[in-house]
Design a protein around this motif. Structure first.
Motif, PDB file in Angstrom:
ATOM      1  N   VAL A 133       0.851  -1.195   0.000  1.00  0.00           N
ATOM      2  CA  VAL A 133       0.000   0.000   0.000  1.00  0.00           C
ATOM      3  C   VAL A 133       0.880   1.236   0.000  1.00  0.00           C
ATOM      4  O   VAL A 133       1.739   1.386   0.868  1.00  0.00           O
ATOM      5  CB  VAL A 133      -0.940   0.014   1.222  1.00  0.00           C
ATOM      6  CG1 VAL A 133      -1.790   1.285   1.214  1.00  0.00           C
ATOM      7  CG2 VAL A 133      -1.827  -1.220   1.238  1.00  0.00           C
ATOM      8  N   GLU A 134       0.658   2.098  -0.976  1.00  0.00           N
ATOM      9  CA  GLU A 134       1.373   3.368  -1.053  1.00  0.00           C
ATOM     10  C   GLU A 134       0.358   4.497  -0.883  1.00  0.00           C
ATOM     11  O   GLU A 134      -0.716   4.460  -1.479  1.00  0.00           O
ATOM     12  CB  GLU A 134       2.088   3.490  -2.395  1.00  0.00           C
ATOM     13  CG  GLU A 134       3.148   2.417  -2.609  1.00  0.00           C
ATOM     14  CD  GLU A 134       3.542   2.277  -4.064  1.00  0.00           C
ATOM     15  OE1 GLU A 134       4.334   3.108  -4.535  1.00  0.00           O
ATOM     16  OE2 GLU A 134       3.032   1.350  -4.723  1.00  0.00           O
ATOM     17  N   VAL A 135       0.705   5.482  -0.076  1.00  0.00           N
ATOM     18  CA  VAL A 135      -0.211   6.575   0.256  1.00  0.00           C
ATOM     19  C   VAL A 135       0.402   7.896  -0.190  1.00  0.00           C
ATOM     20  O   VAL A 135       1.604   8.119  -0.024  1.00  0.00           O
ATOM     21  CB  VAL A 135      -0.499   6.611   1.771  1.00  0.00           C
ATOM     22  CG1 VAL A 135      -1.458   7.751   2.114  1.00  0.00           C
ATOM     23  CG2 VAL A 135      -1.070   5.271   2.245  1.00  0.00           C
ATOM     24  N   ALA A 136      -0.433   8.773  -0.748  1.00  0.00           N
ATOM     25  CA  ALA A 136       0.059  10.071  -1.222  1.00  0.00           C
ATOM     26  C   ALA A 136      -1.023  11.132  -1.086  1.00  0.00           C
ATOM     27  O   ALA A 136      -2.221  10.829  -1.089  1.00  0.00           O
ATOM     28  CB  ALA A 136       0.506   9.973  -2.686  1.00  0.00           C
ATOM     29  N   ALA A 137      -0.587  12.380  -0.983  1.00  0.00           N
ATOM     30  CA  ALA A 137      -1.488  13.531  -0.992  1.00  0.00           C
ATOM     31  C   ALA A 137      -0.753  14.696  -1.641  1.00  0.00           C
ATOM     32  O   ALA A 137       0.474  14.807  -1.507  1.00  0.00           O
ATOM     33  CB  ALA A 137      -1.934  13.897   0.420  1.00  0.00           C
ATOM     34  N   PRO A 138      -1.472  15.597  -2.320  1.00  0.00           N
ATOM     35  CA  PRO A 138      -0.817  16.701  -3.022  1.00  0.00           C
ATOM     36  C   PRO A 138      -0.538  17.912  -2.132  1.00  0.00           C
ATOM     37  O   PRO A 138       0.132  18.852  -2.559  1.00  0.00           O
ATOM     38  CB  PRO A 138      -1.829  17.052  -4.108  1.00  0.00           C
ATOM     39  CG  PRO A 138      -3.148  16.764  -3.458  1.00  0.00           C
ATOM     40  CD  PRO A 138      -2.923  15.553  -2.593  1.00  0.00           C
ATOM     41  N   LYS A 139      -1.063  17.901  -0.913  1.00  0.00           N
ATOM     42  CA  LYS A 139      -0.879  19.010   0.016  1.00  0.00           C
ATOM     43  C   LYS A 139      -1.066  18.475   1.427  1.00  0.00           C
ATOM     44  O   LYS A 139      -1.549  17.339   1.611  1.00  0.00           O
ATOM     45  CB  LYS A 139      -1.890  20.124  -0.269  1.00  0.00           C
ATOM     46  CG  LYS A 139      -3.345  19.678  -0.257  1.00  0.00           C
ATOM     47  CD  LYS A 139      -4.236  20.781  -0.783  1.00  0.00           C
ATOM     48  CE  LYS A 139      -5.678  20.314  -0.934  1.00  0.00           C
ATOM     49  NZ  LYS A 139      -6.512  21.371  -1.564  1.00  0.00           N
ATOM     50  N   PRO A 140      -0.683  19.223   2.464  1.00  0.00           N
ATOM     51  CA  PRO A 140      -0.781  18.694   3.827  1.00  0.00           C
ATOM     52  C   PRO A 140      -2.212  18.347   4.240  1.00  0.00           C
ATOM     53  O   PRO A 140      -3.105  19.195   4.210  1.00  0.00           O
ATOM     54  CB  PRO A 140      -0.226  19.841   4.692  1.00  0.00           C
ATOM     55  CG  PRO A 140       0.695  20.580   3.775  1.00  0.00           C
ATOM     56  CD  PRO A 140       0.020  20.532   2.439  1.00  0.00           C
ATOM     57  N   VAL A 141      -2.421  17.098   4.575  1.00  0.00           N
ATOM     58  CA  VAL A 141      -3.711  16.597   5.077  1.00  0.00           C
ATOM     59  C   VAL A 141      -3.411  15.569   6.168  1.00  0.00           C
ATOM     60  O   VAL A 141      -2.290  15.082   6.287  1.00  0.00           O
ATOM     61  CB  VAL A 141      -4.560  15.955   3.959  1.00  0.00           C
ATOM     62  CG1 VAL A 141      -4.961  16.973   2.910  1.00  0.00           C
ATOM     63  CG2 VAL A 141      -3.818  14.790   3.300  1.00  0.00           C
TER      64      VAL A 141
END
Length: 295
Positions: A133-141
Motif C-alpha cells: 500500500v502506497e499513500v500520497a497527498a498533493p498538500k498537507p492533510v
C-alpha cells in the motif's frame, strides 16, 4: 517528528517483505487482478495528476482507478460525514498469503498525522492483510481518508469487509492520532497499540476490566503518561477490538513483526531531548494550522 523519522528510516515493512520487491514489472497479476489506485474525491485535475505521478501509476502495466468520497465514509464508518473533504489517496497491490503488509507514505511531508505503523495497525483491525500500500497527498492533510479508500479498493476487488471491523479500525486511527497529538511520540503510540493487541491475542480477556488491566500494564511498561480522557479512549477502543469476530491467534506473527519494526525505528532516533522537542514543536504548529481540514 513523524516526517523526520520517516525520512531517516527505510520503508516500513510489516511481516515478510517479498524478496523480489522493487524488481522489474512482471505485468498483470492474473491471480489478484490489477493494482487499484484510489483518488481522494476532492482532488482537482492538477492534484490528481500530481498524486498519480507520486504513486507511479504510469509505471504499472495497467491499473484500475476509482475515487473515494464522503459518501463512502458512511459505508465504512458509523458516524461518517458525507460532506467530508477527501484528498489523501492510495495504490493497493494485493499479494499472496503470508506476504504481509508493506506500507509506504510516498509524500511524507503531506501526510501530517497518520504514520506507516498506524495504517498497518488499523488495516489489521479491519481485516486487511498481504498487500503493498502506497499513500500520497498533493498538500498537507491528516491522511485519514486514505484508509477509507483502501477499504473501498478491497470491496472493488471482490473482498467483503466486516463494517464493524472497519468502523473500529477508523476509531483506532482516531485514538492513535489523538494520543500522538497529546505529546506521545508517534512510534511510541504505535508500539503501545501493538503491544496491547499482542496481549489481547495471548490472554484472550473476557471482560472490559481485564482489558483495562492489560492497558494499564502496557502504559506502565512503556512509561507512557496519558490524560484520564485519553486513557479511557484507549480502554474503550481495545474493548471494542476484544469483541470483534477475530481469530486473534492468526495475529501473533504479524503483530510480532510489527512490534520488531517499531522497536527498530525507535532505536534509530537520536537520543537528544532538546532536538526532538524543537522538532515536535514545529510539527505541532503545522498540525494546528491544518486542524480544520477533514481528509
Amino acid at each position: 517528528m513523524k516526517k523526520l523519522i520517516t525520512g531517516i528510516t527505510l520503508t516500513f515493512a510489516l511481516a515478510f517483505m517479498l524478496p523480489q520487491a522493487g524488481s522489474a514489472n512482471v505485468g498483470i497479476n492474473e491471480k489478484f487482478g490489477l493494482p487499484i489506485v484510489v483518488y481522494g474525491g476532492n482532488l482537482s485535475d492538477a492534484e490528481k495528476e500530481s498524486v498519480a505521478k507520486e504513486l507511479d501509476v504510469a509505471g504499472e502495466a495497467e491499473v484500475e482507478e476509482i475515487e473515494v468520497t464522503g459518501q463512502d465514509l458512511i459505508t465504512y464508518i458509523k458516524d461518517g460525514d458525507s460532506r467530508a473533504r477527501m484528498y489523501s489517496s492510495a495504490k493497493i497491490t494485493r499479494k499472496d498469503a503470508g506476504a504481509g503488509l508493506v506500507i509506504e507514505i510516498v509524500t511524507p511531508d503531506n501526510i501530517t498525522q497518520v504514520t506507516n505503523e498506524m495504517y498497518a495497525n488499523a488495516m489489521l483491525t479491519a481485516g486487511i492483510e498481504d498487500a503493498t500500500v502506497e499513500v500520497a497527498a498533493p498538500k498537507p492533510v491528516t491522511g485519514h481518508s486514505a484508509l477509507v479508500g483502501i477499504y473501498k479498493a478491497y470491496e472493488v476487488n471482490g473482498e467483503q469487509l466486516d463494517p464493524e471491523r472497519t468502523d473500529v479500525a477508523n476509531d483506532e486511527l482516531a485514538v492513535a492520532t489523538e494520543i500522538a497529538d497529546s505529546g506521545v511520540e508517534d512510534a511510541k503510540v504505535s508500539e503501545l497499540l501493538t503491544e496491547i493487541k499482542k496481549q489481547i491475542a495471548e490472554q484472550d480477556p473476557a471482560t472490559k476490566e481485564e482489558v483495562q488491566k492489560i492497558v494499564e500494564e502496557q502504559l506502565t511498561k512503556l512509561q507512557i503518561e496519558l490524560s484520564p480522557e485519553d486513557r479511557q479512549l484507549l480502554i474503550d477502543l481495545m474493548d471494542r477490538i476484544r469483541k470483534l469476530d477475530i481469530d486473534f491467534s492468526k495475529w501473533s506473527t504479524q503483530l510480532e513483526d510489527l512490534s520488531k519494526t517499531i522497536e527498530d525505528k525507535i532505536g534509530t532516533v537520536v537520543n537528544d531531548e532538546g532536538f526532538w522537542q524543537s522538532v515536535k514543536n514545529f510539527f505541532n504548529k503545522l498540525i494546528d494550522g491544518i486542524r480544520g481540514l477533514v481528509s
